[in-house]
Design a protein around this motif. Structure first.
Motif, PDB file in Angstrom:
ATOM      1  N   UNK A   1       1.023  -1.244   0.136  1.00 13.35           N
ATOM      2  CA  UNK A   1      -0.086  -0.133  -0.087  1.00 13.35           C
ATOM      3  C   UNK A   1       0.878   1.306   0.043  1.00 13.35           C
ATOM      4  N   UNK A   2       1.914   1.198   0.780  1.00 10.71           N
ATOM      5  CA  UNK A   2       2.999   2.052   0.823  1.00 10.71           C
ATOM      6  C   UNK A   2       3.429   2.418  -0.467  1.00 10.71           C
ATOM      7  N   UNK A   3       3.854   1.298  -1.143  1.00  8.60           N
ATOM      8  CA  UNK A   3       4.344   1.609  -2.548  1.00  8.60           C
ATOM      9  C   UNK A   3       3.476   2.073  -3.698  1.00  8.60           C
ATOM     10  N   UNK A   4       2.275   1.818  -3.414  1.00  5.10           N
ATOM     11  CA  UNK A   4       1.073   2.209  -4.358  1.00  5.10           C
ATOM     12  C   UNK A   4       1.041   3.837  -3.979  1.00  5.10           C
ATOM     13  N   UNK A   5       1.331   4.158  -2.941  1.00  2.00           N
ATOM     14  CA  UNK A   5       1.164   5.709  -2.325  1.00  2.00           C
ATOM     15  C   UNK A   5       2.090   6.545  -3.185  1.00  2.00           C
ATOM     16  N   UNK A   6       3.224   6.115  -2.704  1.00  4.67           N
ATOM     17  CA  UNK A   6       4.539   6.476  -3.225  1.00  4.67           C
ATOM     18  C   UNK A   6       4.670   6.678  -4.867  1.00  4.67           C
ATOM     19  N   UNK A   7       4.302   5.603  -5.621  1.00  3.71           N
ATOM     20  CA  UNK A   7       4.294   5.455  -7.189  1.00  3.71           C
ATOM     21  C   UNK A   7       3.257   6.511  -7.672  1.00  3.71           C
ATOM     22  N   UNK A   8       2.082   6.625  -6.840  1.00  2.00           N
ATOM     23  CA  UNK A   8       0.881   7.406  -7.411  1.00  2.00           C
ATOM     24  C   UNK A   8       1.385   8.997  -7.213  1.00  2.00           C
ATOM     25  N   UNK A   9       2.273   9.078  -6.032  1.00  2.80           N
ATOM     26  CA  UNK A   9       2.615  10.266  -5.873  1.00  2.80           C
ATOM     27  C   UNK A   9       3.747  10.730  -6.931  1.00  2.80           C
ATOM     28  N   UNK A  10       4.576  10.042  -7.226  1.00  6.43           N
ATOM     29  CA  UNK A  10       5.511  10.358  -8.330  1.00  6.43           C
ATOM     30  C   UNK A  10       5.045  10.593  -9.460  1.00  6.43           C
ATOM     31  N   UNK A  11       3.962   9.954  -9.895  1.00 10.00           N
ATOM     32  CA  UNK A  11       3.231  10.053 -11.197  1.00 10.00           C
ATOM     33  C   UNK A  11       2.498  11.524 -10.888  1.00 10.00           C
ATOM     34  N   UNK A  12       1.649  11.770 -10.089  1.00 13.90           N
ATOM     35  CA  UNK A  12       0.973  12.903  -9.733  1.00 13.90           C
ATOM     36  C   UNK A  12       1.859  14.241  -9.708  1.00 13.90           C
TER      37      UNK A  12
ATOM     38  N   UNK B   1      -6.102   5.297  -3.287  1.00 13.53           N
ATOM     39  CA  UNK B   1      -4.912   6.039  -3.059  1.00 13.53           C
ATOM     40  C   UNK B   1      -5.264   7.510  -3.860  1.00 13.53           C
ATOM     41  N   UNK B   2      -5.325   8.441  -2.994  1.00 14.15           N
ATOM     42  CA  UNK B   2      -5.561   9.953  -3.295  1.00 14.15           C
ATOM     43  C   UNK B   2      -4.409  10.640  -3.160  1.00 14.15           C
ATOM     44  N   UNK B   3      -3.907  11.203  -3.973  1.00 14.70           N
ATOM     45  CA  UNK B   3      -2.675  12.047  -3.822  1.00 14.70           C
ATOM     46  C   UNK B   3      -3.086  13.432  -3.672  1.00 14.70           C
ATOM     47  N   UNK B   4      -2.548  14.058  -2.760  1.00 11.26           N
ATOM     48  CA  UNK B   4      -2.814  15.573  -2.398  1.00 11.26           C
ATOM     49  C   UNK B   4      -2.304  16.281  -3.685  1.00 11.26           C
ATOM     50  N   UNK B   5      -3.189  17.281  -4.197  1.00 12.47           N
ATOM     51  CA  UNK B   5      -2.608  18.228  -5.231  1.00 12.47           C
ATOM     52  C   UNK B   5      -1.427  19.073  -4.898  1.00 12.47           C
TER      53      UNK B   5
ATOM     54  N   UNK C   1       3.721   5.632 -17.670  1.00 12.87           N
ATOM     55  CA  UNK C   1       2.315   4.810 -18.374  1.00 12.87           C
ATOM     56  C   UNK C   1       2.201   3.555 -17.568  1.00 12.87           C
ATOM     57  N   UNK C   2       3.378   2.783 -17.577  1.00  8.11           N
ATOM     58  CA  UNK C   2       2.937   1.433 -17.125  1.00  8.11           C
ATOM     59  C   UNK C   2       2.421   1.421 -15.503  1.00  8.11           C
ATOM     60  N   UNK C   3       2.892   2.354 -14.795  1.00  2.26           N
ATOM     61  CA  UNK C   3       2.444   2.694 -13.311  1.00  2.26           C
ATOM     62  C   UNK C   3       1.273   3.028 -13.247  1.00  2.26           C
ATOM     63  N   UNK C   4       0.888   3.881 -14.452  1.00  3.19           N
ATOM     64  CA  UNK C   4      -0.388   4.765 -14.301  1.00  3.19           C
ATOM     65  C   UNK C   4      -1.607   3.502 -14.559  1.00  3.19           C
ATOM     66  N   UNK C   5      -1.142   2.595 -15.496  1.00  5.09           N
ATOM     67  CA  UNK C   5      -2.274   1.701 -15.826  1.00  5.09           C
ATOM     68  C   UNK C   5      -2.451   0.851 -14.571  1.00  5.09           C
ATOM     69  N   UNK C   6      -1.273   0.553 -13.995  1.00  9.26           N
ATOM     70  CA  UNK C   6      -1.305  -0.696 -12.891  1.00  9.26           C
ATOM     71  C   UNK C   6      -1.793  -0.091 -11.539  1.00  9.26           C
ATOM     72  N   UNK C   7      -1.324   1.135 -11.274  1.00 12.82           N
ATOM     73  CA  UNK C   7      -1.229   1.290  -9.843  1.00 12.82           C
ATOM     74  C   UNK C   7      -2.296   2.091  -9.209  1.00 12.82           C
ATOM     75  N   UNK C   8      -2.804   3.161  -9.788  1.00 10.40           N
ATOM     76  CA  UNK C   8      -3.529   3.964  -8.854  1.00 10.40           C
ATOM     77  C   UNK C   8      -5.000   3.476  -8.745  1.00 10.40           C
TER      78      UNK C   8
ATOM     79  N   UNK D   1       9.931  13.123  -7.934  1.00  9.42           N
ATOM     80  CA  UNK D   1      10.552  11.666  -8.407  1.00  9.42           C
ATOM     81  C   UNK D   1      12.078  11.378  -7.559  1.00  9.42           C
ATOM     82  N   UNK D   2      12.593  12.554  -7.883  1.00 16.62           N
ATOM     83  CA  UNK D   2      14.050  12.258  -7.297  1.00 16.62           C
ATOM     84  C   UNK D   2      14.019  12.210  -5.673  1.00 16.62           C
TER      85      UNK D   2
END
Lengths: 141, 197
Positions: free
Chosen positions: B65-76, B133-137, B122-129, B81-82
């Motif tokens: 779940x933490x990984x999902x949040x991290x990856x969704x945040x990197x996407x948003x 997982x709601x990433x704060x704007x 794009x890969x994580x977009x289709x798989x992860x969110x 990302x760094x």
């Protein structure tokens, strides 16, 4: 390792840490690097406290607390602030391994003590310039 | 940098963790094959109810779940990302290690567990969110949300380590809790993204 052996090993580690921090503290210049001086002073106090706690814990476990050696090898010459910081970091990293081992060899209150010490040491490593790791205290992973 | 599935010592992590929880956990629920000498197993305990396997599954779910949040945040927030790449690597390693201890009959790993941290957006977009997982704007709040997740993971890791029956597993859980404690500190040290210097 039996729980008592783990306690004694960790106590031995604290004796070494107290000694090394004593050396670093004696050389670090609060004017040259006040932040490092504060971190070193705090670490010295913490490890002394753990040494005292472990001494009790060993007695409670029925052991005779291992004594400190007369002196210990210090990880670096500690002449420059970089060497002092490095010596502190190495000390914390060694303690992390000892605490992790103690987690594995103990249970209940002793294990809780080691869990908490490990988390505290991992964070302390950051203060001394250490990198974040995936498994602090478990170099084989 | 060691490959994700082997430790610095070169041993596959599967072997490392397999030795801890008993190979029965790795064989899924079939229990076929001879048990290596020295691996004891409580008579009436199946893999599914072995408390340490249950613990591993619980911590694994939290790490995923933490990984999902991290990856969704990197996407948003691509500018994060760094900052987050190290955090992602830590939890990716945690999840991979724990996944070796959880039988295949346990809930499968989240599809957002991509093979490498550098999975394309794009890969994580289709798989992860997923819907959870709601990433704060606001990027600063997004970072703070991950730091809060690290706090929860540390707490879970410590509690799990305390209750683990296997000492070796308790040790690993404690190191993972310590890793999350480091991440919580690091993430809170970051200057507010976009703040004027």
């Amino acid at each position: 390792m039996t729980p008592l052996e783990a306690l004694q090993t960790t106590l031995a580690g604290e004796h070494a840490a107290v000694y090394v921090y004593g050396v670093i503290g004696g050389r670090v210049s609060a004017s040259a690097d006040p932040a490092l001086a504060r971190l070193v002073a705090a670490a010295y106090v913490t490890h002394r406290g753990r040494r005292d706690q472990l001494t009790s814990m060993v007695r409670v476990a029925g052991g005779d607390p291992v004594a400190a050696d007369v002196s210990y090898q210090v990880p670096t010459p500690c002449r420059t602030t970089d060497e002092q910081r490095r010596a502190a970091l190495v000390t914390e990293q060694r303690c992390a391994q000892v605490y992790a081992a103690m987690v594995g060899a103990t249970s209940q209150a002793n294990r809780q003590w080691a869990i908490d010490a490990l988390a505290d040491t991992a964070v302390r490593e950051l203060g001394f310039g250490g990198p974040a790791e995936a498994f602090p205290g478990a170099p084989e992973l | 940098m060691p490959s994700p599935d082997s430790s610095p010592a070169g041993l596959p992590r599967r072997t490392v963790l397999g030795g801890l929880l008993g190979l029965a956990a790795l064989a899924g629920c079939t229990g076929t094959g001879p048990r290596p000498a020295g691996i004891r197993r409580p008579a009436a305990t199946s893999t599914a109810t072995d408390p340490d396997v249950v613990l591993a599954a619980t911590v694994l779910a939290a790490e995923q779940a933490a990984l999902e949040r991290i990856r969704a945040t990197m996407l948003r927030h691509p500018q994060l990302r760094r900052v987050l790449s190290g955090t992602e690597q830590v939890h990716d390693q945690h999840a991979r290690l724990l996944a070796h201890a959880v039988p295949t009959s346990a809930p499968s790993p989240s599809p957002s567990t991509s093979p490498s941290p550098s999975a394309s957006p794009s890969a994580s977009a289709s798989a992860s969110t997923g819907p959870t997982v709601r990433v704060p704007p606001d990027p600063a709040r997004a970072l703070a949300a991950i730091a809060a997740t690290e706090d929860e993971l540390t707490l879970l890791g410590r509690r799990s380590s305390f209750s683990a029956q296997s000492g070796a597993f308790a040790r690993i859980l404690a190191t993972m809790a310590a890793a999350s404690a480091q991440q919580a500190v690091l993430l809170r040290r970051q200057p507010a993204p976009g703040a004027r210097r």
